[in-house]
Design a protein around this motif. Structure first.
Motif, PDB file in Angstrom:
ATOM      1  N   TYR A  76      42.449  41.988  81.162  1.00 24.97           N
ATOM      2  CA  TYR A  76      41.825  43.199  81.691  1.00 24.97           C
ATOM      3  C   TYR A  76      41.698  44.217  80.569  1.00 24.97           C
ATOM      4  CZ  TYR A  76      41.204  47.651  84.031  1.00 24.97           C
ATOM      5  OH  TYR A  76      40.723  48.868  84.403  1.00 24.97           O
ATOM      6  N   LYS A  77      40.564  44.890  80.525  1.00 26.94           N
ATOM      7  CA  LYS A  77      40.375  46.042  79.647  1.00 26.94           C
ATOM      8  C   LYS A  77      39.612  47.083  80.448  1.00 26.94           C
ATOM      9  CE  LYS A  77      39.048  47.590  75.143  1.00 26.94           C
ATOM     10  NZ  LYS A  77      38.852  47.207  73.769  1.00 26.94           N
ATOM     11  N   LYS A  78      40.143  48.293  80.473  1.00 28.29           N
ATOM     12  CA  LYS A  78      39.544  49.359  81.271  1.00 28.29           C
ATOM     13  C   LYS A  78      38.125  49.647  80.775  1.00 28.29           C
ATOM     14  CE  LYS A  78      40.142  54.184  82.380  1.00 28.29           C
ATOM     15  NZ  LYS A  78      39.947  55.231  81.392  1.00 28.29           N
ATOM     16  N   PRO A  79      37.163  49.585  81.687  1.00 29.71           N
ATOM     17  CA  PRO A  79      35.786  49.897  81.292  1.00 29.71           C
ATOM     18  C   PRO A  79      35.659  51.356  80.867  1.00 29.71           C
ATOM     19  CG  PRO A  79      35.853  48.833  83.450  1.00 29.71           C
ATOM     20  CD  PRO A  79      37.267  49.180  83.078  1.00 29.71           C
ATOM     21  N   ALA A  80      34.808  51.609  79.917  1.00 31.27           N
ATOM     22  CA  ALA A  80      34.580  52.981  79.455  1.00 31.27           C
ATOM     23  C   ALA A  80      34.137  53.855  80.623  1.00 31.27           C
ATOM     24  CB  ALA A  80      33.511  52.981  78.366  1.00 31.27           C
ATOM     25  N   ARG A  81      34.636  55.054  80.639  1.00 31.24           N
ATOM     26  CA  ARG A  81      34.284  56.078  81.631  1.00 31.24           C
ATOM     27  C   ARG A  81      34.770  55.796  83.051  1.00 31.24           C
ATOM     28  NH1 ARG A  81      30.808  56.214  77.767  1.00 31.24           N
ATOM     29  NH2 ARG A  81      28.958  57.344  77.345  1.00 31.24           N
ATOM     30  N   LYS A  82      35.525  54.747  83.265  1.00 32.93           N
ATOM     31  CA  LYS A  82      36.062  54.478  84.598  1.00 32.93           C
ATOM     32  C   LYS A  82      37.530  54.859  84.618  1.00 32.93           C
ATOM     33  CE  LYS A  82      33.160  51.051  86.723  1.00 32.93           C
ATOM     34  NZ  LYS A  82      33.172  49.830  87.496  1.00 32.93           N
ATOM     35  N   LYS A  83      37.961  55.419  85.740  1.00 31.40           N
ATOM     36  CA  LYS A  83      39.343  55.831  85.867  1.00 31.40           C
ATOM     37  C   LYS A  83      40.229  54.729  86.428  1.00 31.40           C
ATOM     38  CE  LYS A  83      38.406  60.715  86.552  1.00 31.40           C
ATOM     39  NZ  LYS A  83      38.592  61.859  87.428  1.00 31.40           N
ATOM     40  N   LYS A  84      39.645  53.837  87.187  1.00 30.12           N
ATOM     41  CA  LYS A  84      40.454  52.871  87.915  1.00 30.12           C
ATOM     42  C   LYS A  84      39.770  51.503  87.938  1.00 30.12           C
ATOM     43  CE  LYS A  84      42.904  52.482  92.268  1.00 30.12           C
ATOM     44  NZ  LYS A  84      43.160  53.042  93.560  1.00 30.12           N
ATOM     45  N   ALA A  85      40.602  50.470  87.957  1.00 26.90           N
ATOM     46  CA  ALA A  85      40.077  49.108  88.036  1.00 26.90           C
ATOM     47  C   ALA A  85      39.572  48.826  89.439  1.00 26.90           C
ATOM     48  CB  ALA A  85      41.179  48.117  87.690  1.00 26.90           C
ATOM     49  N   ASP A  86      38.620  47.921  89.522  1.00 27.70           N
ATOM     50  CA  ASP A  86      38.160  47.438  90.810  1.00 27.70           C
ATOM     51  C   ASP A  86      39.091  46.297  91.202  1.00 27.70           C
ATOM     52  OD1 ASP A  86      36.922  46.383  93.028  1.00 27.70           O
ATOM     53  OD2 ASP A  86      35.020  45.972  92.030  1.00 27.70           O
ATOM     54  N   ALA A  87      39.999  46.560  92.127  1.00 30.85           N
ATOM     55  CA  ALA A  87      41.021  45.574  92.504  1.00 30.85           C
ATOM     56  C   ALA A  87      40.422  44.326  93.134  1.00 30.85           C
ATOM     57  CB  ALA A  87      42.035  46.206  93.448  1.00 30.85           C
ATOM     58  N   SER A  88      39.186  44.419  93.627  1.00 30.90           N
ATOM     59  CA  SER A  88      38.582  43.254  94.264  1.00 30.90           C
ATOM     60  C   SER A  88      37.876  42.342  93.251  1.00 30.90           C
ATOM     61  CB  SER A  88      37.586  43.696  95.335  1.00 30.90           C
ATOM     62  OG  SER A  88      36.496  44.377  94.730  1.00 30.90           O
ATOM     63  N   ALA A  89      37.647  42.834  92.045  1.00 28.75           N
ATOM     64  CA  ALA A  89      36.964  42.024  91.033  1.00 28.75           C
ATOM     65  C   ALA A  89      37.929  40.983  90.471  1.00 28.75           C
ATOM     66  CB  ALA A  89      36.453  42.914  89.904  1.00 28.75           C
ATOM     67  N   PRO A  90      37.484  39.722  90.380  1.00 33.80           N
ATOM     68  CA  PRO A  90      38.374  38.695  89.820  1.00 33.80           C
ATOM     69  C   PRO A  90      38.616  38.949  88.336  1.00 33.80           C
ATOM     70  CG  PRO A  90      36.186  37.794  90.222  1.00 33.80           C
ATOM     71  CD  PRO A  90      36.189  39.195  90.759  1.00 33.80           C
ATOM     72  N   LEU A  91      39.844  38.707  87.915  1.00 30.45           N
ATOM     73  CA  LEU A  91      40.191  38.872  86.509  1.00 30.45           C
ATOM     74  C   LEU A  91      39.817  37.600  85.752  1.00 30.45           C
ATOM     75  CD1 LEU A  91      43.727  40.479  86.909  1.00 30.45           C
ATOM     76  CD2 LEU A  91      41.571  41.642  86.417  1.00 30.45           C
ATOM     77  N   LYS A  92      39.184  37.752  84.594  1.00 29.11           N
ATOM     78  CA  LYS A  92      38.833  36.611  83.753  1.00 29.11           C
ATOM     79  C   LYS A  92      39.514  36.780  82.406  1.00 29.11           C
ATOM     80  CE  LYS A  92      34.487  35.075  85.670  1.00 29.11           C
ATOM     81  NZ  LYS A  92      33.166  34.574  85.307  1.00 29.11           N
ATOM     82  N   LEU A  93      39.960  35.676  81.858  1.00 30.82           N
ATOM     83  CA  LEU A  93      40.710  35.677  80.608  1.00 30.82           C
ATOM     84  C   LEU A  93      39.762  35.583  79.418  1.00 30.82           C
ATOM     85  CD1 LEU A  93      43.549  35.593  79.334  1.00 30.82           C
ATOM     86  CD2 LEU A  93      43.454  33.111  79.512  1.00 30.82           C
ATOM     87  N   LEU A  94      39.793  36.595  78.567  1.00 32.68           N
ATOM     88  CA  LEU A  94      39.065  36.568  77.299  1.00 32.68           C
ATOM     89  C   LEU A  94      40.024  35.995  76.270  1.00 32.68           C
ATOM     90  CD1 LEU A  94      36.701  37.291  75.400  1.00 32.68           C
ATOM     91  CD2 LEU A  94      37.762  39.549  75.142  1.00 32.68           C
ATOM     92  N   ILE A  95      39.770  34.792  75.805  1.00 33.67           N
ATOM     93  CA  ILE A  95      40.692  34.133  74.880  1.00 33.67           C
ATOM     94  C   ILE A  95      40.634  34.820  73.529  1.00 33.67           C
ATOM     95  CG2 ILE A  95      41.284  31.977  73.710  1.00 33.67           C
ATOM     96  CD1 ILE A  95      39.983  30.499  76.050  1.00 33.67           C
ATOM     97  N   LEU A  96      41.809  35.231  73.053  1.00 29.26           N
ATOM     98  CA  LEU A  96      41.926  35.859  71.749  1.00 29.26           C
ATOM     99  C   LEU A  96      42.489  34.888  70.715  1.00 29.26           C
ATOM    100  CD1 LEU A  96      43.464  39.252  72.902  1.00 29.26           C
ATOM    101  CD2 LEU A  96      41.059  38.751  72.423  1.00 29.26           C
ATOM    102  N   GLU A  97      43.297  33.927  71.194  1.00 28.66           N
ATOM    103  CA  GLU A  97      43.932  32.999  70.260  1.00 28.66           C
ATOM    104  C   GLU A  97      44.381  31.742  71.000  1.00 28.66           C
ATOM    105  OE1 GLU A  97      47.864  32.968  67.336  1.00 28.66           O
ATOM    106  OE2 GLU A  97      47.508  34.676  68.636  1.00 28.66           O
ATOM    107  N   VAL A  98      44.114  30.596  70.403  1.00 28.53           N
ATOM    108  CA  VAL A  98      44.659  29.331  70.889  1.00 28.53           C
ATOM    109  C   VAL A  98      45.923  29.128  70.074  1.00 28.53           C
ATOM    110  CG1 VAL A  98      44.299  26.859  71.141  1.00 28.53           C
ATOM    111  CG2 VAL A  98      42.383  28.428  71.454  1.00 28.53           C
ATOM    112  N   GLN A  99      47.073  29.207  70.742  1.00 32.06           N
ATOM    113  CA  GLN A  99      48.338  29.181  70.017  1.00 32.06           C
ATOM    114  C   GLN A  99      48.872  27.781  69.777  1.00 32.06           C
ATOM    115  OE1 GLN A  99      50.770  31.946  72.273  1.00 32.06           O
ATOM    116  NE2 GLN A  99      50.186  33.578  70.899  1.00 32.06           N
ATOM    117  N   LYS A 100      48.726  26.906  70.744  1.00 32.62           N
ATOM    118  CA  LYS A 100      49.373  25.610  70.591  1.00 32.62           C
ATOM    119  C   LYS A 100      48.730  24.558  71.471  1.00 32.62           C
ATOM    120  CE  LYS A 100      53.993  23.627  70.614  1.00 32.62           C
ATOM    121  NZ  LYS A 100      55.384  23.840  70.956  1.00 32.62           N
ATOM    122  N   LYS A 101      48.512  23.401  70.892  1.00 32.94           N
ATOM    123  CA  LYS A 101      48.033  22.243  71.659  1.00 32.94           C
ATOM    124  C   LYS A 101      49.084  21.150  71.536  1.00 32.94           C
ATOM    125  CE  LYS A 101      43.211  22.872  70.406  1.00 32.94           C
ATOM    126  NZ  LYS A 101      42.068  22.220  69.787  1.00 32.94           N
TER     127      LYS A 101
END
Length: 115
Positions: free
Chosen positions: A89-114
């Motif tokens: 989750y990253k807070k959208p610009a200019r928004k005060k609060k998250a939309d609790a009904s929106a599904p969270l999606k994972l933005l992969i930053l690093e593959v640590q281990k296979k």
């Protein structure tokens, strides 16, 4: 809380529902700027055919498509376990609060281990 950051460690059963955590944090009056996580699981395709990280039989984290997630497509449906670090989750610009009904999606930053 240290320097505006909070680390949340799961209980012994290892369970944290990120959407519930985000909602509870906002309900407490604290603004969440972003939520990062490290998770271990298997790469699968969800019901819509998109890639996701399966951390339990009934718990998936869908991915935001990017170069790292695209590289994981070859692992979809295999038994290869993988550890990923990503932003859920990253807070959208200019928004005060998250939309609790929106599904969270994972933005992969690093593959640590296979394995």
């Amino acid at each position: 809380m240290l320097d505006g950051k909070v680390d949340v460690t799961p209980k012994e059963d290892g369970q944290i529902d990120p959407a519930q955590l985000l909602k509870a944090t906002y309900d407490s009056g604290v603004t969440v700027a972003e939520m990062d996580m490290t998770a271990r699981g298997k790469i699968v395709k969800d019901s819509s055919g998109s890639l996701a990280l399966q951390v339990e039989p009934n718990r998936l984290f869908a991915f935001v498509p990017n170069e790292l997630s695209n590289r994981l497509e070859l692992l979809a449906g295999t038994q290869t376990a993988i550890t990923l670090r990503g932003q859920l989750y990253k807070k959208p610009a200019r928004k005060k609060k998250a939309d609790a009904s929106a599904p969270l999606k994972l933005l992969i930053l690093e593959v640590q281990k296979k394995e």
